[in-house]
Design a protein around this motif. Structure first.
Motif, PDB file in Angstrom:
ATOM      1  N   PHE A 111       0.834  -1.207   0.000  1.00 48.88           N
ATOM      2  CA  PHE A 111       0.000   0.000   0.000  1.00 48.88           C
ATOM      3  C   PHE A 111       0.869   1.258   0.000  1.00 48.88           C
ATOM      4  CE2 PHE A 111      -2.762   3.243   1.902  1.00 48.88           C
ATOM      5  CZ  PHE A 111      -3.952   3.040   1.209  1.00 48.88           C
ATOM      6  N   VAL A 112       1.943   1.233   0.810  1.00 52.82           N
ATOM      7  CA  VAL A 112       2.864   2.381   0.867  1.00 52.82           C
ATOM      8  C   VAL A 112       3.493   2.603  -0.511  1.00 52.82           C
ATOM      9  CG1 VAL A 112       5.001   3.276   1.882  1.00 52.82           C
ATOM     10  CG2 VAL A 112       3.337   2.095   3.333  1.00 52.82           C
ATOM     11  N   LYS A 113       3.838   1.512  -1.186  1.00 51.64           N
ATOM     12  CA  LYS A 113       4.425   1.615  -2.521  1.00 51.64           C
ATOM     13  C   LYS A 113       3.444   2.267  -3.495  1.00 51.64           C
ATOM     14  CE  LYS A 113       5.935  -1.541  -5.975  1.00 51.64           C
ATOM     15  NZ  LYS A 113       5.895  -2.973  -6.302  1.00 51.64           N
ATOM     16  N   GLN A 114       2.176   1.904  -3.383  1.00 50.23           N
ATOM     17  CA  GLN A 114       1.159   2.469  -4.268  1.00 50.23           C
ATOM     18  C   GLN A 114       0.793   3.907  -3.884  1.00 50.23           C
ATOM     19  OE1 GLN A 114       0.360   0.800  -6.927  1.00 50.23           O
ATOM     20  NE2 GLN A 114       1.463  -1.002  -6.216  1.00 50.23           N
ATOM     21  N   HIS A 115       1.051   4.262  -2.628  1.00 47.66           N
ATOM     22  CA  HIS A 115       0.714   5.610  -2.141  1.00 47.66           C
ATOM     23  C   HIS A 115       1.940   6.181  -1.447  1.00 47.66           C
ATOM     24  CE1 HIS A 115      -3.615   4.938  -2.865  1.00 47.66           C
ATOM     25  NE2 HIS A 115      -3.344   3.698  -2.507  1.00 47.66           N
ATOM     26  N   PHE A 176       8.006   2.230  10.466  1.00 50.31           N
ATOM     27  CA  PHE A 176       9.439   2.520  10.336  1.00 50.31           C
ATOM     28  C   PHE A 176      10.166   1.539   9.430  1.00 50.31           C
ATOM     29  CE2 PHE A 176      10.759   6.403  12.355  1.00 50.31           C
ATOM     30  CZ  PHE A 176       9.541   6.820  12.868  1.00 50.31           C
ATOM     31  N   ILE A 177       9.700   0.304   9.349  1.00 55.80           N
ATOM     32  CA  ILE A 177      10.298  -0.611   8.361  1.00 55.80           C
ATOM     33  C   ILE A 177       9.872  -0.153   6.959  1.00 55.80           C
ATOM     34  CG2 ILE A 177      10.308  -2.994   7.486  1.00 55.80           C
ATOM     35  CD1 ILE A 177      11.982  -2.792  10.005  1.00 55.80           C
ATOM     36  N   GLY A 178       8.633   0.283   6.810  1.00 57.17           N
ATOM     37  CA  GLY A 178       8.165   0.816   5.523  1.00 57.17           C
ATOM     38  C   GLY A 178       8.947   2.062   5.124  1.00 57.17           C
ATOM     39  N   LEU A 179       9.189   2.929   6.099  1.00 53.03           N
ATOM     40  CA  LEU A 179       9.953   4.156   5.843  1.00 53.03           C
ATOM     41  C   LEU A 179      11.366   3.828   5.376  1.00 53.03           C
ATOM     42  CD1 LEU A 179       9.989   7.305   6.193  1.00 53.03           C
ATOM     43  CD2 LEU A 179      10.826   6.907   8.519  1.00 53.03           C
ATOM     44  N   ARG A 180      12.018   2.936   6.133  1.00 53.48           N
ATOM     45  CA  ARG A 180      13.410   2.577   5.841  1.00 53.48           C
ATOM     46  C   ARG A 180      13.574   2.016   4.431  1.00 53.48           C
ATOM     47  NH1 ARG A 180      17.273   1.468   3.996  1.00 53.48           N
ATOM     48  NH2 ARG A 180      19.184   0.483   4.707  1.00 53.48           N
ATOM     49  N   TRP A 181      12.614   1.195   3.992  1.00 49.66           N
ATOM     50  CA  TRP A 181      12.801   0.515   2.709  1.00 49.66           C
ATOM     51  C   TRP A 181      11.975   1.113   1.578  1.00 49.66           C
ATOM     52  CZ3 TRP A 181      16.959  -2.209   2.018  1.00 49.66           C
ATOM     53  CH2 TRP A 181      17.618  -2.686   3.152  1.00 49.66           C
ATOM     54  N   VAL A 182      10.664   1.120   1.740  1.00 48.85           N
ATOM     55  CA  VAL A 182       9.806   1.535   0.618  1.00 48.85           C
ATOM     56  C   VAL A 182      10.003   3.027   0.312  1.00 48.85           C
ATOM     57  CG1 VAL A 182       7.489   1.454  -0.354  1.00 48.85           C
ATOM     58  CG2 VAL A 182       8.154  -0.211   1.393  1.00 48.85           C
ATOM     59  N   TRP A 184      12.551   5.301   1.624  1.00 49.53           N
ATOM     60  CA  TRP A 184      13.930   5.761   1.421  1.00 49.53           C
ATOM     61  C   TRP A 184      14.638   5.075   0.261  1.00 49.53           C
ATOM     62  CZ3 TRP A 184      15.607   5.912   7.292  1.00 49.53           C
ATOM     63  CH2 TRP A 184      15.032   7.041   7.875  1.00 49.53           C
ATOM     64  N   GLU A 185      14.475   3.761   0.158  1.00 46.55           N
ATOM     65  CA  GLU A 185      15.201   3.042  -0.903  1.00 46.55           C
ATOM     66  C   GLU A 185      14.358   2.900  -2.168  1.00 46.55           C
ATOM     67  OE1 GLU A 185      18.290   2.490  -0.416  1.00 46.55           O
ATOM     68  OE2 GLU A 185      18.334   2.703   1.774  1.00 46.55           O
ATOM     69  N   ASN A 186      13.072   3.180  -2.045  1.00 48.34           N
ATOM     70  CA  ASN A 186      12.164   2.990  -3.171  1.00 48.34           C
ATOM     71  C   ASN A 186      12.236   1.555  -3.715  1.00 48.34           C
ATOM     72  OD1 ASN A 186      10.231   3.646  -5.009  1.00 48.34           O
ATOM     73  ND2 ASN A 186      11.569   4.807  -6.378  1.00 48.34           N
ATOM     74  N   GLU A 187      12.278   0.622  -2.795  1.00 46.62           N
ATOM     75  CA  GLU A 187      12.251  -0.785  -3.205  1.00 46.62           C
ATOM     76  C   GLU A 187      11.446  -1.596  -2.190  1.00 46.62           C
ATOM     77  OE1 GLU A 187      16.280  -2.838  -1.755  1.00 46.62           O
ATOM     78  OE2 GLU A 187      16.680  -1.262  -3.219  1.00 46.62           O
ATOM     79  N   PRO A 188      11.002  -2.797  -2.586  1.00 48.24           N
ATOM     80  CA  PRO A 188      10.223  -3.597  -1.632  1.00 48.24           C
ATOM     81  C   PRO A 188      11.067  -3.920  -0.393  1.00 48.24           C
ATOM     82  CG  PRO A 188      10.213  -4.594  -3.827  1.00 48.24           C
ATOM     83  CD  PRO A 188      11.218  -3.495  -3.858  1.00 48.24           C
ATOM     84  N   VAL A 189      10.414  -4.109   0.742  1.00 49.97           N
ATOM     85  CA  VAL A 189      11.143  -4.526   1.934  1.00 49.97           C
ATOM     86  C   VAL A 189      11.767  -5.892   1.643  1.00 49.97           C
ATOM     87  CG1 VAL A 189      10.978  -5.010   4.403  1.00 49.97           C
ATOM     88  CG2 VAL A 189       9.478  -3.277   3.379  1.00 49.97           C
ATOM     89  N   PRO A 190      13.097  -6.048   1.806  1.00 50.46           N
ATOM     90  CA  PRO A 190      13.730  -7.346   1.501  1.00 50.46           C
ATOM     91  C   PRO A 190      13.126  -8.469   2.345  1.00 50.46           C
ATOM     92  CG  PRO A 190      15.388  -5.650   1.919  1.00 50.46           C
ATOM     93  CD  PRO A 190      14.067  -5.055   2.278  1.00 50.46           C
TER      94      PRO A 190
END
Lengths: 207, 207
Positions: A111-115, A176-182, A184-190
């Motif tokens: 959802f974060v990726k889409q928004h 915060f895991i969403g923030l760190r990955w989606v 900041w890195e603009n990629e799926p959470v590993p």
């Protein structure tokens, strides 16, 4: 800004369309508002910016909304409703609360990726309208608390822990895991991060 | 906005005072900026608002800062440094990593109480300067990761979990428990909440 607690807006703030065409127009306005509030913020966005981007006449905006604050509050409420809707669809078939957490977290990251402007819009609401900000998270926490309480009755979740505390811990982890990955890195959470996060949660809150 | 990675600002952005009086003036400007950015946000605050509130001449502002963005970025960097300083003082005597977590969380909640605009200022930085926003959390995560890694070497923390993932989970928990209680209720986090949050963390990440 007055909002009825269950998320229904007063008619003086928002007029919901009754026709299919009206709904499409409202949707165009909301999509434009989401893009603009995400990229340049609430204060740097005018109603004219929104209608221009949505490709509708300025007067059309006022058919649906009283002012800029109304569309902002309505948009946040729609984001919250749509996130909760996607979560509830995604976890419908889950056999256990733990499985529902696992799928729920993945759905949130998607959802974060889409928004991608979600954090910006919601967190800026602290300035625009404190109540809208709090309602957003409390709306999400409310259903979450019910689900975790249900999982306590089947001995899935540790009964000795306060449910609301567990839920705010989980919301914090997701954010915060969403923030760190989606974000900041603009990629799926590993996957390794999801696995370790889920182990943390499992040992922390589950039996 | 250019910032040297360890938090030292380029002289073109910020000039640090050398005299005691200069430091006091800078401090007045920072305190005024913190109050104004917290209450009305970055975009609704002018440099004149800041100097008026700090009771210094407009020209004095430009002795220290290049522009509004410089004082905003510097303030966030100061908040991060001051939080990390208070945390490191508070946990200095701790005998174990778990005890340090316990004291660290309480110190963070106390810090939020003293700087009630912290979330607003830091989260608004997403719009003002993405790098300043990310630097704030990464600055906090960096020292935290070192400490958790050290605790892994003494078998205090679960070695199988990725340290950075643990740290972002902990930062998320701290932020949302602080939000729920200190910001929304304007009261200290209840002891029962702290106890349950710590049980969650202990079982989740500690051996």
């Amino acid at each position: 800004m007055e909002i009825i607690i269950n998320g229904v807006f007063l008619l003086s703030e928002v007029n919901l369309p009754k026709t299919k065409r009206g709904k499409e127009t409202l949707d165009k306005i909301l999509k434009a508002a989401e893009v603009l509030f995400s990229s340049q913020g609430y204060y740097n966005t005018s109603i004219t910016d929104i209608t221009r981007k949505a490709n509708v006449a300025l007067g059309t905006f006022y058919i649906y909304f009283k002012d800029k604050k109304s569309v902002f509050a309505f948009l946040i409420n729609e984001l919250s409703k749509s996130l909760r809707h996607e979560l509830s669809l995604a976890i419908k078939e889950c056999k256990s609360r733990y499985e529902a957490e696992y799928i729920g977290f993945k759905t949130f990251f998607e959802f974060v990726k889409q928004h991608r402007g979600l954090y910006k819009i919601v967190w800026e609401a602290q300035f625009v309208d404190k109540k809208v900000f709090r309602d957003y998270y409390e709306g999400i926490a409310k259903g979450y608390i019910e689900r975790v309480n249900k999982a306590k009755t089947c001995d899935e979740v540790k009964k000795e822990l306060d449910t609301e505390t567990i839920v705010y811990c989980l919301i914090g982890i997701a954010n915060f895991i969403g923030l760190r990955w989606v974000i900041w890195e603009n990629e799926p959470v590993p996957n390794r991060v999801i696995e370790d996060m889920m182990k943390f949660i499992k040992e922390g809150a589950f039996n």
